[in-house]
Design an enzyme around this catalytic site. Structure first.
Site, PDB file in Angstrom:
ATOM      1  N   VAL A  15       0.830  -1.208   0.000  1.00 26.33           N
ATOM      2  CA  VAL A  15       0.000   0.000   0.000  1.00 26.33           C
ATOM      3  C   VAL A  15       0.867   1.261   0.000  1.00 26.33           C
ATOM      4  CG1 VAL A  15      -1.934   1.177   1.104  1.00 26.33           C
ATOM      5  CG2 VAL A  15      -1.753  -1.304   1.273  1.00 26.33           C
ATOM      6  N   ALA A  34      -7.674  18.924  -5.033  1.00 31.25           N
ATOM      7  CA  ALA A  34      -7.404  19.254  -3.623  1.00 31.25           C
ATOM      8  C   ALA A  34      -7.213  20.761  -3.434  1.00 31.25           C
ATOM      9  CB  ALA A  34      -6.163  18.513  -3.151  1.00 31.25           C
ATOM     10  N   LYS A 207     -12.913  -5.321  10.181  1.00 28.31           N
ATOM     11  CA  LYS A 207     -13.628  -4.390   9.295  1.00 28.31           C
ATOM     12  C   LYS A 207     -15.085  -4.227   9.742  1.00 28.31           C
ATOM     13  CE  LYS A 207     -10.621  -5.844   5.516  1.00 28.31           C
ATOM     14  NZ  LYS A 207     -10.500  -6.840   4.441  1.00 28.31           N
TER      15      LYS A 207
HETATM   16  N1  LIG Z   1      -2.266  -5.035   1.029  1.00 30.15           N
HETATM   17  C1  LIG Z   1      -3.527  -4.647   0.868  1.00 30.15           C
HETATM   18  O1  LIG Z   1      -4.137  -4.887  -0.169  1.00 30.15           O
HETATM   19  C2  LIG Z   1      -4.230  -3.880   1.959  1.00 30.15           C
HETATM   20  C3  LIG Z   1      -5.575  -3.512   1.782  1.00 30.15           C
HETATM   21  C4  LIG Z   1      -6.218  -2.756   2.762  1.00 30.15           C
HETATM   22  C5  LIG Z   1      -5.533  -2.428   3.916  1.00 30.15           C
HETATM   23  N2  LIG Z   1      -4.239  -2.839   4.074  1.00 30.15           N
HETATM   24  C6  LIG Z   1      -3.552  -2.437   5.309  1.00 30.15           C
HETATM   25  O2  LIG Z   1      -2.484  -1.567   4.962  1.00 30.15           O
HETATM   26  C7  LIG Z   1      -1.412  -1.736   5.865  1.00 30.15           C
HETATM   27  C8  LIG Z   1      -0.142  -2.073   5.102  1.00 30.15           C
HETATM   28  O3  LIG Z   1      -0.361  -3.270   4.370  1.00 30.15           O
HETATM   29  P1  LIG Z   1       0.654  -3.766   3.241  1.00 30.15           P
HETATM   30  O4  LIG Z   1      -0.027  -4.893   2.553  1.00 30.15           O
HETATM   31  O5  LIG Z   1       1.156  -2.635   2.454  1.00 30.15           O
HETATM   32  O6  LIG Z   1       1.818  -4.352   4.154  1.00 30.15           O
HETATM   33  P2  LIG Z   1       3.299  -4.800   3.676  1.00 30.15           P
HETATM   34  O7  LIG Z   1       3.356  -4.959   2.213  1.00 30.15           O
HETATM   35  O8  LIG Z   1       3.670  -5.932   4.565  1.00 30.15           O
HETATM   36  O9  LIG Z   1       4.183  -3.510   4.060  1.00 30.15           O
HETATM   37  C9  LIG Z   1       4.431  -3.135   5.380  1.00 30.15           C
HETATM   38  C10 LIG Z   1       5.494  -2.068   5.369  1.00 30.15           C
HETATM   39  O10 LIG Z   1       5.692  -1.641   6.714  1.00 30.15           O
HETATM   40  C11 LIG Z   1       7.096  -1.606   6.946  1.00 30.15           C
HETATM   41  N3  LIG Z   1       7.329  -1.871   8.358  1.00 30.15           N
HETATM   42  C12 LIG Z   1       7.072  -2.999   9.048  1.00 30.15           C
HETATM   43  N4  LIG Z   1       7.448  -2.847  10.329  1.00 30.15           N
HETATM   44  C13 LIG Z   1       7.934  -1.599  10.428  1.00 30.15           C
HETATM   45  C14 LIG Z   1       8.497  -0.846  11.496  1.00 30.15           C
HETATM   46  N5  LIG Z   1       8.619  -1.361  12.708  1.00 30.15           N
HETATM   47  N6  LIG Z   1       8.935   0.424  11.232  1.00 30.15           N
HETATM   48  C15 LIG Z   1       8.807   0.948   9.991  1.00 30.15           C
HETATM   49  N7  LIG Z   1       8.278   0.293   8.940  1.00 30.15           N
HETATM   50  C16 LIG Z   1       7.856  -0.976   9.169  1.00 30.15           C
HETATM   51  C17 LIG Z   1       7.712  -2.656   6.068  1.00 30.15           C
HETATM   52  O11 LIG Z   1       9.074  -2.325   5.844  1.00 30.15           O
HETATM   53  P3  LIG Z   1      10.033  -3.194   4.899  1.00 30.15           P
HETATM   54  O12 LIG Z   1       9.444  -3.100   3.519  1.00 30.15           O
HETATM   55  O13 LIG Z   1      11.355  -2.508   4.964  1.00 30.15           O
HETATM   56  O14 LIG Z   1      10.017  -4.576   5.455  1.00 30.15           O
HETATM   57  C18 LIG Z   1       6.854  -2.531   4.821  1.00 30.15           C
HETATM   58  O15 LIG Z   1       7.359  -1.555   3.959  1.00 30.15           O
HETATM   59  C19 LIG Z   1      -1.872  -2.825   6.848  1.00 30.15           C
HETATM   60  O16 LIG Z   1      -2.468  -2.219   7.979  1.00 30.15           O
HETATM   61  C20 LIG Z   1      -2.914  -3.576   6.063  1.00 30.15           C
HETATM   62  O17 LIG Z   1      -3.881  -4.219   6.894  1.00 30.15           O
HETATM   63  C21 LIG Z   1      -3.575  -3.552   3.129  1.00 30.15           C
END
Ligand SMILES: NC(=O)c1ccc[n+]([C@@H]2O[C@H](COP(=O)([O-])OP(=O)(O)OC[C@H]3O[C@@H](n4cnc5c(N)ncnc54)[C@H](OP(=O)(O)O)[C@@H]3O)[C@@H](O)[C@H]2O)c1
Length: 430
Positions: A15, A34, A207
């Site tokens: 995301v 915006a 959700k």
């Molecule tokens: N994926 C979807 O389709 C989707 C849809 C709706 C909502 N969401 C929500 O959006 C959020 C992010 O999801 P995502 O899928 O993008 O997750 P993701 O791909 O696992 O990415 C998580 C990111 O957070 C970083 N991170 C993890 N621990 C950290 C820390 N302690 N300090 C700083 N950065 C940290 C990671 O860094 P590194 O890259 O360096 O490891 C990574 O860049 C979640 O809350 C999820 O529930 C996701």
């Protein structure tokens, strides 16, 4: 044009990168809508060296995401790390304490700590925006909180987890079993290596807790949601459901009843030609019933970089415009303290499948137990006869209470002719 809104992005995964890319690719139209440019000035993630496929030059790197809150070149922070505790929670708390607006896609954080965070945002006089936290690209938060703000809502029901919907769709279309389809979904990237949050219904429950808070103007209460996942749904039950004119979906349902608000996530049978039954694959959908608007149905992509970034950027545009809506649609002090209805008080029809030894008297024993518990039957299915062997018997009940059916099932399961734990699926009217 006014000065740019300067954004700090914490988390550069699916995301986070999607958001940076969308803000870059559509910069011109976003600025026009915006009234000012929206620019990412600072970012944070764990691995600074990772190639993320987007240009991060000119953006300050924060080793510790929490320090984004105090960066003087950041007006608003977008939290895209995930998880209800740890760094995400610390960052959210710090951002609001610094009196800066917070945008998040983190449903777990909001479902568990949403009440306190909303109070902190209110006290700070800043926005806490979370369109991306529920159903990705579908603008359901805006629809409930703003579009339907004049309505008394009686029900919100949705397909809130694309992974589960994909698995159930493939199970039905290809007549395959759960574990087999799950393994394929993992190989294709539709399910996580540890899929439990999705398939055990936790993600959908996060959700639903958020949607229920908005729909019924009550504090978000994840612990009040009754949660069952899809592990026990079998290909056999899906095919019996088809035969009876139903589809099996993992639904999140929030309904106002005389006994309080019913909050539940579980596999449900819905009529084959209903709106929710038609939503297949990774798609999400939400149906809301308002007293003046009637039924509103939203469908779209519930996850993925593009759809989720679309929702994050919509929130950023609102903030750039200076719009600020109460987090749960009403000020914290105006939220109701309506009761939650326990699942034992649920009233509805049920699908019950038993595996029994095909011998005389079994069905009479089963129907006698159901009668003892006041459960009456609408229909029954049994195919062929295999004397002495195991056969499935399917029973569909009229409306009855969860307590009554649970009592009956306890006794039915103890019959020697009943071979395995009975399958029970709630039937939803639409
Ligand atoms: N994926 C979807 O389709 C989707 C849809 C709706 C909502 N969401 C929500 O959006 C959020 C992010 O999801 P995502 O899928 O993008 O997750 P993701 O791909 O696992 O990415 C998580 C990111 O957070 C970083 N991170 C993890 N621990 C950290 C820390 N302690 N300090 C700083 N950065 C940290 C990671 O860094 P590194 O890259 O360096 O490891 C990574 O860049 C979640 O809350 C999820 O529930 C996701």
């Amino acid at each position: 044009m006014n000065s740019a809104l300067r954004v700090g992005v914490a988390g550069l995964g699916t995301v986070g990168v999607g958001t940076v890319k969308l803000l870059h690719d559509n910069a011109g139209l976003i600025a026009a809508r915006a009234g000012r440019a929206i620019t990412v000035t600072a970012v944070s993630a764990r691995d600074r060296a990772a190639d993320r496929g987007v240009d991060l030059s000119g953006m300050a790197w924060h080793e510790d995401a929490v320090t984004l809150a105090g960066d003087p070149n950041v007006d608003v922070v977008v939290e895209l790390i995930g998880g209800s505790e740890g760094k995400a929670r610390a960052l959210a708390t710090a951002v609001l304490a610094a009196k800066k607006p917070l945008v998040t896609a983190n449903k777990a954080l909001l479902a568990v700590h949403g009440t306190g965070l909303a109070e902190a945002a209110e006290a700070a006089g800043v926005a806490l925006a979370y369109e991306a936290a529920v159903a990705g690209g579908i603008p359901v938060i805006k629809a409930l909180r703003e579009g339907l703000a004049g309505n008394r809502l009686s029900r919100v029901a949705g397909i809130l987890n694309g992974t589960c919907n994909y698995i159930l769709t493939v199970m039905r279309e290809e007549k395959r079993d759960f574990h087999d389809v799950l393994a394929d979904a993992q190989a294709l990237g539709y399910a996580e290596a540890d899929p439990s949050f999705d398939i055990d219904g936790i993600d959908a429950a996060h959700k639903l807790a958020i949607l229920a808070a908005l729909a019924f103007g009550r504090p978000v209460d994840f612990a009040a949601v009754h949660v069952e996942g899809i592990r026990r749904v079998s290909a056999l039950d899906i095919s019996f459901a088809e035969e009876l004119g139903y589809r099996i979906k993992l639904l999140g349902i929030a309904r106002e009843t005389d006994a309080g608000v019913s909050l539940r996530v579980h596999p449900a049978m819905v009529p084959k030609f209903s709106l929710l039954a038609s939503v297949d694959g990774v798609y999400n959908a939400i149906l809301a019933e308002g007293d003046f608007a009637g039924t509103v149905f939203l469908q779209g992509r519930g996850a993925g970089a593009g759809p989720t970034a679309s929702a994050v950027v919509a929130d950023l545009i609102d903030i750039a415009r200076g719009s600020q809506i109460p987090v749960w649609g009403a000020a914290s002090g105006a939220l109701s303290n309506s009761a939650t209805m326990p699942i034992a008080a649920h009233v509805g029809a049920y699908f019950l499948r038993l595996m029994v030894v095909d011998q005389p008297g079994v069905l009479a024993d089963v129907t006698a137990i159901l009668r003892d518990h006041g459960v009456s039957l609408e229909s029954m299915l049994q195919h062929g006869r295999k004397p002495g062997e195991a056969v499935p018997i399917v029973l569909v009940t009229h409306e009855t209470s969860e307590a009554a059916i649970a009592g009956a099932i306890g006794r039915i399961a103890a019959l020697t002719a009943v071979l395995e734990s009975p399958a029970l699926i709630r039937i939803e009217p639409n």
